[in-house]
Design a protein around this motif. Sequence first.
Motif, PDB file in Angstrom:
ATOM      1  N   HIS A  73       0.849  -1.190   0.000  1.00 14.44           N
ATOM      2  CA  HIS A  73       0.000   0.000   0.000  1.00 14.44           C
ATOM      3  C   HIS A  73       0.882   1.237   0.000  1.00 14.44           C
ATOM      4  CE1 HIS A  73      -2.829   3.082   1.461  1.00 14.44           C
ATOM      5  NE2 HIS A  73      -3.761   2.314   0.907  1.00 14.44           N
ATOM      6  N   ASP A  74       0.698   2.088  -1.016  1.00 17.54           N
ATOM      7  CA  ASP A  74       1.525   3.271  -1.171  1.00 17.54           C
ATOM      8  C   ASP A  74       3.000   2.878  -1.175  1.00 17.54           C
ATOM      9  OD1 ASP A  74      -0.725   4.814  -1.373  1.00 17.54           O
ATOM     10  OD2 ASP A  74      -0.699   5.486   0.709  1.00 17.54           O
ATOM     11  N   SER A 180      -9.200  14.203   7.494  1.00 17.51           N
ATOM     12  CA  SER A 180      -9.362  12.864   6.920  1.00 17.51           C
ATOM     13  C   SER A 180      -8.203  11.960   7.341  1.00 17.51           C
ATOM     14  CB  SER A 180      -9.413  12.949   5.392  1.00 17.51           C
ATOM     15  OG  SER A 180      -8.136  13.326   4.878  1.00 17.51           O
ATOM     16  N   THR A 181      -8.406  10.664   7.137  1.00 16.88           N
ATOM     17  CA  THR A 181      -7.341   9.705   7.422  1.00 16.88           C
ATOM     18  C   THR A 181      -6.114   9.999   6.571  1.00 16.88           C
ATOM     19  OG1 THR A 181      -9.000   8.015   7.922  1.00 16.88           O
ATOM     20  CG2 THR A 181      -6.762   7.244   7.530  1.00 16.88           C
ATOM     21  N   GLN A 182      -6.318  10.335   5.297  1.00 17.55           N
ATOM     22  CA  GLN A 182      -5.194  10.616   4.412  1.00 17.55           C
ATOM     23  C   GLN A 182      -4.436  11.857   4.859  1.00 17.55           C
ATOM     24  OE1 GLN A 182      -4.071   8.612   1.633  1.00 17.55           O
ATOM     25  NE2 GLN A 182      -2.364   9.914   2.262  1.00 17.55           N
ATOM     26  N   GLU A 183      -5.162  12.897   5.277  1.00 14.48           N
ATOM     27  CA  GLU A 183      -4.504  14.120   5.748  1.00 14.48           C
ATOM     28  C   GLU A 183      -3.695  13.846   7.008  1.00 14.48           C
ATOM     29  OE1 GLU A 183      -7.615  17.592   4.255  1.00 14.48           O
ATOM     30  OE2 GLU A 183      -8.043  16.446   6.086  1.00 14.48           O
ATOM     31  N   ALA A 185      -2.416  10.928   7.815  1.00 14.09           N
ATOM     32  CA  ALA A 185      -1.271  10.125   7.384  1.00 14.09           C
ATOM     33  C   ALA A 185      -0.197  11.007   6.745  1.00 14.09           C
ATOM     34  CB  ALA A 185      -1.732   9.056   6.387  1.00 14.09           C
ATOM     35  N   ASP A 186      -0.615  11.980   5.934  1.00 14.41           N
ATOM     36  CA  ASP A 186       0.351  12.873   5.275  1.00 14.41           C
ATOM     37  C   ASP A 186       1.171  13.663   6.296  1.00 14.41           C
ATOM     38  OD1 ASP A 186      -0.535  12.020   2.812  1.00 14.41           O
ATOM     39  OD2 ASP A 186      -1.836  13.758   2.457  1.00 14.41           O
ATOM     40  N   SER A 191       1.461   5.949   5.067  1.00 18.49           N
ATOM     41  CA  SER A 191       0.252   5.642   4.321  1.00 18.49           C
ATOM     42  C   SER A 191      -0.980   5.756   5.217  1.00 18.49           C
ATOM     43  CB  SER A 191       0.338   4.229   3.737  1.00 18.49           C
ATOM     44  OG  SER A 191       0.293   3.269   4.768  1.00 18.49           O
ATOM     45  N   ASP A 192      -2.146   5.914   4.582  1.00 15.21           N
ATOM     46  CA  ASP A 192      -3.372   5.984   5.370  1.00 15.21           C
ATOM     47  C   ASP A 192      -3.651   4.654   6.064  1.00 15.21           C
ATOM     48  OD1 ASP A 192      -3.931   4.633   3.027  1.00 15.21           O
ATOM     49  OD2 ASP A 192      -5.904   5.550   2.748  1.00 15.21           O
ATOM     50  N   GLN A 193      -3.220   3.545   5.447  1.00 16.44           N
ATOM     51  CA  GLN A 193      -3.377   2.236   6.087  1.00 16.44           C
ATOM     52  C   GLN A 193      -2.532   2.154   7.357  1.00 16.44           C
ATOM     53  OE1 GLN A 193      -2.298  -1.078   3.645  1.00 16.44           O
ATOM     54  NE2 GLN A 193      -2.850  -2.602   5.154  1.00 16.44           N
ATOM     55  N   THR A 196      -4.096   4.264  10.104  1.00 19.49           N
ATOM     56  CA  THR A 196      -5.271   3.574  10.634  1.00 19.49           C
ATOM     57  C   THR A 196      -4.857   2.448  11.576  1.00 19.49           C
ATOM     58  OG1 THR A 196      -6.557   4.081   8.643  1.00 19.49           O
ATOM     59  CG2 THR A 196      -7.331   2.260  10.014  1.00 19.49           C
TER      60      THR A 196
END
Length: 218
Positions: A73-74, A180-183, A185-186, A191-193, A196
């Motif tokens: 992932h990513d 968000s999860t992505q934000e 993670a960034d 990665s967002d995974q 999480t």
Amino acid sequence: MSVIVEITVPSTAFELGQILRVEPPTEVTLETMVPLGGRPTPFVRIRNDARESFERTVRDHPSVDEIRLVNTHDDETLYALDWEPSEASLLRRILDLDAVVLGATGTADAWEFELRFPTHEALSAFQDYYVDEDIEVSVARIYNPTKPDAGPWYGLTSPQRETLAAAVDAGYYSLPREISTQELADSFDISDQAVTERLRRGIATLVRNTLLVDEEES
């Protein structure tokens, strides 16, 4: 009464560290341990740019039967390690004492472990083991998660604590959600995974070391 210990072990001083060798500045993270077929199966995560040399090094170790790619992932890949640890291996001794690996991260030089032992006697048995085996172990701290002076982390690893704190501060658990999860993670450059998973494991650790402690002891 359970007890948590944070230790550092040279990568060359124990079997799993010798197997999961990486080149600087790469880090490898032990995500979880699953008992499959009567032996511990580590699930480890590594950056994709280190995959080729990592896979080659792991496969070359005589105790490894197979390294299986679980998912990518990513920029990260998760592997399952099929191996046969020796009876005297550090990891087997940890599991034989019913200890839980709360977190483990390795580099080319050393591994940092956070371990939860069910009793102080189990921790003492582990200390006797690594002294007898002449394994160089550096103890950062030992604490009981139920004591008021145990510190604010309650068994959380540094990444878990930082991610949970950032998630709360940024409104990740607000209604409506403010980040968000992505934000999230960034902000940690992962990665967002992965973020999480940090949140999931962090919350599970907090509940296990606080709300469920009395139930376990009884």
